[in-house]
Design a protein around this motif. Structure first.
Motif, PDB file in Angstrom:
ATOM      1  N   SER B  96       0.822  -1.211   0.000  1.00  0.00           N
ATOM      2  CA  SER B  96       0.000   0.000   0.000  1.00  0.00           C
ATOM      3  C   SER B  96       0.853   1.257   0.000  1.00  0.00           C
ATOM      4  N   SER B  97       1.991   1.245   0.705  1.00  0.00           N
ATOM      5  CA  SER B  97       2.782   2.482   0.685  1.00  0.00           C
ATOM      6  C   SER B  97       3.499   2.664  -0.653  1.00  0.00           C
ATOM      7  N   ALA B  98       3.940   1.561  -1.261  1.00  0.00           N
ATOM      8  CA  ALA B  98       4.593   1.692  -2.570  1.00  0.00           C
ATOM      9  C   ALA B  98       3.592   2.192  -3.611  1.00  0.00           C
ATOM     10  N   SER B  99       2.363   1.717  -3.549  1.00  0.00           N
ATOM     11  CA  SER B  99       1.368   2.128  -4.545  1.00  0.00           C
ATOM     12  C   SER B  99       1.066   3.617  -4.475  1.00  0.00           C
ATOM     13  N   SER B 121      10.615   1.988  -4.219  1.00  0.00           N
ATOM     14  CA  SER B 121      11.475   1.011  -3.540  1.00  0.00           C
ATOM     15  C   SER B 121      11.897   1.455  -2.151  1.00  0.00           C
ATOM     16  N   SER B 122      12.000   2.773  -1.930  1.00  0.00           N
ATOM     17  CA  SER B 122      12.401   3.190  -0.584  1.00  0.00           C
ATOM     18  C   SER B 122      11.264   3.031   0.425  1.00  0.00           C
ATOM     19  N   THR B 123      10.014   3.148  -0.041  1.00  0.00           N
ATOM     20  CA  THR B 123       8.913   3.021   0.919  1.00  0.00           C
ATOM     21  C   THR B 123       8.833   1.607   1.470  1.00  0.00           C
ATOM     22  N   VAL B 124       9.280   0.628   0.682  1.00  0.00           N
ATOM     23  CA  VAL B 124       9.211  -0.751   1.137  1.00  0.00           C
ATOM     24  C   VAL B 124      10.105  -0.968   2.364  1.00  0.00           C
ATOM     25  N   ILE B 125      11.152  -0.142   2.454  1.00  0.00           N
ATOM     26  CA  ILE B 125      12.065  -0.256   3.584  1.00  0.00           C
ATOM     27  C   ILE B 125      11.342  -0.025   4.916  1.00  0.00           C
ATOM     28  N   VAL B 126      10.423   0.947   4.915  1.00  0.00           N
ATOM     29  CA  VAL B 126       9.685   1.248   6.138  1.00  0.00           C
ATOM     30  C   VAL B 126       8.901   0.022   6.586  1.00  0.00           C
ATOM     31  N   ALA B 127       8.258  -0.615   5.621  1.00  0.00           N
ATOM     32  CA  ALA B 127       7.499  -1.822   5.948  1.00  0.00           C
ATOM     33  C   ALA B 127       8.437  -2.893   6.490  1.00  0.00           C
ATOM     34  N   PHE B 128       9.637  -2.924   5.948  1.00  0.00           N
ATOM     35  CA  PHE B 128      10.601  -3.922   6.404  1.00  0.00           C
ATOM     36  C   PHE B 128      11.027  -3.663   7.849  1.00  0.00           C
ATOM     37  N   ILE B 129      11.153  -2.395   8.187  1.00  0.00           N
ATOM     38  CA  ILE B 129      11.534  -2.076   9.566  1.00  0.00           C
ATOM     39  C   ILE B 129      10.430  -2.479  10.533  1.00  0.00           C
ATOM     40  N   ASP B 130       9.193  -2.215  10.146  1.00  0.00           N
ATOM     41  CA  ASP B 130       8.075  -2.674  10.977  1.00  0.00           C
ATOM     42  C   ASP B 130       8.066  -4.197  11.080  1.00  0.00           C
ATOM     43  N   PHE B 131       8.474  -4.834   9.998  1.00  0.00           N
ATOM     44  CA  PHE B 131       8.564  -6.291   9.999  1.00  0.00           C
ATOM     45  C   PHE B 131       9.585  -6.763  11.038  1.00  0.00           C
ATOM     46  N   LEU B 132      10.717  -6.069  11.094  1.00  0.00           N
ATOM     47  CA  LEU B 132      11.744  -6.439  12.067  1.00  0.00           C
ATOM     48  C   LEU B 132      11.230  -6.257  13.496  1.00  0.00           C
ATOM     49  N   ILE B 133      10.500  -5.162  13.706  1.00  0.00           N
ATOM     50  CA  ILE B 133       9.956  -4.913  15.045  1.00  0.00           C
ATOM     51  C   ILE B 133       8.970  -6.016  15.421  1.00  0.00           C
ATOM     52  N   ALA B 134       8.079  -6.331  14.472  1.00  0.00           N
ATOM     53  CA  ALA B 134       7.087  -7.370  14.740  1.00  0.00           C
ATOM     54  C   ALA B 134       7.773  -8.722  14.962  1.00  0.00           C
ATOM     55  N   SER B 135       8.888  -8.933  14.275  1.00  0.00           N
ATOM     56  CA  SER B 135       9.602 -10.197  14.425  1.00  0.00           C
ATOM     57  C   SER B 135      10.183 -10.360  15.822  1.00  0.00           C
ATOM     58  N   SER B 136      10.527  -9.228  16.444  1.00  0.00           N
ATOM     59  CA  SER B 136      11.094  -9.327  17.787  1.00  0.00           C
ATOM     60  C   SER B 136      10.062  -9.931  18.742  1.00  0.00           C
ATOM     61  N   ILE B 137       8.788  -9.611  18.486  1.00  0.00           N
ATOM     62  CA  ILE B 137       7.737 -10.212  19.314  1.00  0.00           C
ATOM     63  C   ILE B 137       7.641 -11.707  19.015  1.00  0.00           C
ATOM     64  N   LEU B 138       7.837 -12.031  17.756  1.00  0.00           N
ATOM     65  CA  LEU B 138       7.801 -13.438  17.376  1.00  0.00           C
ATOM     66  C   LEU B 138       8.875 -14.215  18.133  1.00  0.00           C
TER      67      LEU B 138
END
Lengths: 403, 273
Positions: B96-99, B121-138
């Motif tokens: 959604s952010s890339a679109s 392509s740079s907006t996808v990075i933000v989603a990736f950072i949120d992914f890393l944060i969410a992964s810490s909970i995992l």
């Protein structure tokens, strides 16, 4: 001889008028595709098109500073956009030798939520600088912008002047080989404008940078550029020395009969029908004719007329004022005669203002362009010096033998 | 000296990698901007990055795990759905952010040149950072439920991340370019993502489709990503190489199609947006 830094061959840019609409809804496209009758009609061919640029050819050598002038809609910004690769030309070929940076707007990419510091880096990167280049020049940029104290404040809390200063400071420290600058100096206060012009001047002289500079400010054009490209309706009118090009530009604007009204004033039913100059000859009184109609129910008293006269560099060099005691009802011709203006032959423009006592009721800048003619018995010395920019009174002399 | 030639038409294949490299700092600063701006002027700030996946997990666990009793292949439902959610949120947020990236930065597109590919392509990075944060909970959940990931995960997880990245970027490139001309995309995206959630085995296991129709589910590259992420992290199901291969293939295909369309329309962005 070295190759030109910028070489434009047959550049044209066509816009489809339909494309300039804000957007096309997918709905319409789908509706069209569902209607078999419309499958074979090509909508594109019915679209109106216009050429924003047509057959532009020029070449610019290294270190040249070229002005790009023309009235609104002449294609200046489109040409800059094509040169800076923001949009592609419809036909033609451009060869650019060197790193290009364009400055079509100050502060492109500024984000209001980010601090001044963060925006310097972001904006620098947008303009094509690397992080290292920005870090190296960071202090210089901040000093130039005079915003040291507010570096860690979000830009949204900045005054508009501070924002412009910071944005321009970043741009001024770019180091491309080719710099394309649109009318960015129109913003900011005069003092800062002067500083920016100074900086640009310094930069070109030191490093031999090539600059294309768009402006409506003939003063800035004349102080920065050696030669100019004059555009009109998408075509090149002339490429010449700045003085000649500016004359040409003024002549072009002049032919657009801007002096014909009627112009409404702030007083209801009081209009200026026409403004005309007569007797534009050196060393004769300059006569301004105003056709005015007073359809109010009474005569108007104490009308002040102010005529500002600008030279070809659009610098104001003279103001003619008159106080009209009474303008009765009906249509009148008002002749204002200014003695001893002593304007040497050349191109001028005027702005007209009217006031009722202390309140302004009408003002129109650059209303009319005119050319002063030499008188038949003119001192040939003055004719030869068309670059005289202020008044040039006729002189007399006396020689007395003393012994 | 660098020589640039501007012609009416550019070949879409000739991506100027040297130029992309020259603008790598812009990529960095744009991503940094998005990260910094994202939680500005919010009361709880970065905590949002934790809340969204956790709350989704709780809701899904209550409704699908406890009430609807959806089969989670023997694993506790919270961790089962969370593995799916982590990748799903990465995908949907990136998409959604890339679109929207080109339209939201249209002023930049109109006023300055830079390789346009940088924006989505740079907006996808933000989603990736949120992914890393969410992964810490995992990780915390794995610790709690005492799951030990297979060693192969070190090798496979990055592949799953890359598949997600290229799928969302490919679709994002395509949709962002369409969005420049047709603003309808803005309204379609949330709906599209919602639909896709049900076509992706996030709340249910991949085997739900049955062996015969599994391939249809696998057409969605996220399906293979999530199925295999579960196989690696939870370990109750075997790694499905077939769906992994299909995910890789389709994500590359989507990326190429998206890139092609983007490059093809890119030159008109400034005129149309």
């Amino acid at each position: 001889m070295s190759k030109p830094v910028i070489l434009a061959e047959n550049i044209s840019k066509q816009y489809q008028l339909g494309e300039m609409e804000p957007y096309v809804a997918l709905r319409d496209v789908i509706a069209k595709s569902l209607n078999p009758k419309k499958w074979f009609t090509n909508k594109e061919s019915h679209r109106e098109t216009f050429w924003a640029l047509k057959d532009i050819n020029f070449s610019i050598e290294k270190g040249e500073v070229i002005g790009l002038i023309g009235s609104n809609g002449a294609g200046k910004s489109t040409l800059l956009k094509v040169l800076s690769r923001i949009t592609s030309p419809t036909t033609g070929k451009i060869t650019l030798r060197g790193r290009v940076a364009s400055l079509l707007e100050v502060g492109t990419g500024f984000h209001p939520e980010l601090t001044g510091r963060e925006n310097v880096f972001l904006n620098g990167a947008v303009l094509g600088m690397t992080k290292r280049e920005i870090s190296k020049k960071f202090d210089e940029i901040v000093e130039f912008a005079e915003v040291e104290k507010f570096l860690d404040t979000p830009v949204k809390r900045y005054s508009s002047g501070m924002r412009v200063r910071l944005a321009f400071a970043v741009a001024a420290h770019l180091e491309p080989e080719i710099l394309l600058v649109d009318e960015v100096l129109a913003v900011g206060d005069t003092q800062f404008q002067k500083k920016c012009l100074g900086k640009m001047d310094e930069v070109t002289k030191e490093d031999g940078r090539t600059i294309i500079f768009v402006s409506h400010n003939m003063g800035a054009i004349q102080s920065l550029c050696k030669s100019c490209v004059v555009l009109n309706q998408g075509k090149i009118v002339t490429i010449a020395d700045t003085d000649k090009a500016v004359q040409e530009y003024l002549r072009l604007t002049n032919s657009q009969e801007s002096g014909t009204g009627p112009f409404d004033t702030k007083i209801k039913n009081f209009t200026i029908e026409q403004i005309r100059l007569s007797q534009m000859q050196y060393s004769k009184p300059l006569i301004t004719e105003l056709l005015v109609t007073n359809n109010t129910d009474k005569e108007l008293n104490n009308i002040r007329v102010g005529i500002q006269i600008f030279n070809s560099q659009l610098a104001r060099i003279m103001t003619v004022t008159a106080k009209i005691d009474a303008i009765p009802k009906g249509k009148h011709k008002l002749e204002i005669s200014a003695e001893d203006t002593n304007l040497p032959p050349g191109n001028y423009s005027i702005s007209l203002g009217l006031g009722l006592l202390d309140t302004g009721i009408f003002y129109r800048p650059q209303l009319l362009f005119f050319e002063m003619q030499p008188t038949s018995v003119i001192d040939p010395f003055i004719v030869s010096r068309r670059d005289v920019l202020g008044s040039c009174p006729p002189t007399d002399y006396k020689i007395t033998q003393l012994s | 000296m660098k020589e640039t030639i501007i012609l009416p038409k550019r070949s879409w294949l000739r991506i100027d990698f040297r130029e992309m490299l020259q603008y790598k700092d812009l990529f960095y600063f744009l991503a940094l901007r998005d990260v910094k701006v994202r939680y500005k002027q919010t009361a709880i700030g970065i905590l949002w990055a934790f809340f969204v996946p956790i709350i989704s997990m709780v809701i899904f666990t209550v409704f699908f795990g406890n009430l609807a009793q959806i089969d989670s292949s023997g694993a506790p439902y919270p961790i089962f759905v969370y593995v799916g959610l982590v990748f799903w949120l990465f995908f949907s947020q990136a998409l959604s952010s890339a679109s929207g990236s080109l339209v939201s930065d249209q002023e930049m597109i109109k006023k300055i040149y830079f390789p346009r590919l940088i924006l989505p392509s740079s907006t996808v990075i933000v989603a990736f950072i949120d992914f890393l944060i969410a992964s810490s909970i995992l990780c915390a959940m794995m610790f709690y439920y005492q799951f030990v990931p297979k060693p192969i995960s070190l090798f496979l997880i990055p592949i799953l991340i890359l598949i997600t990245y290229f799928t969302s970027l490919g679709m994002g490139l395509f949709l962002s370019a369409v969005n420049v001309k047709y603003r309808d995309v803005r309204y379609i995206i949330p709906f599209f993502i919602q639909m896709l959630l049900f076509l992706t085995p996030v709340i249910y296991p991949a085997k739900i489709a049955g062996e015969k129709y599994q391939w249809i589910l696998n057409l969605n590259p996220m399906s293979g990503v999530i199925e295999n992420a579960r196989a690696i992290i939870i370990g109750n199901t075997p790694i499905n190489l077939e769906s992994l291969a299909m995910s890789i293939g389709i994500s590359i295909l989507l990326f190429i199609v998206g890139l092609f369309y983007f490059r093809k329309t890119e030159q008109k962005f400034a005129d149309v947006v």
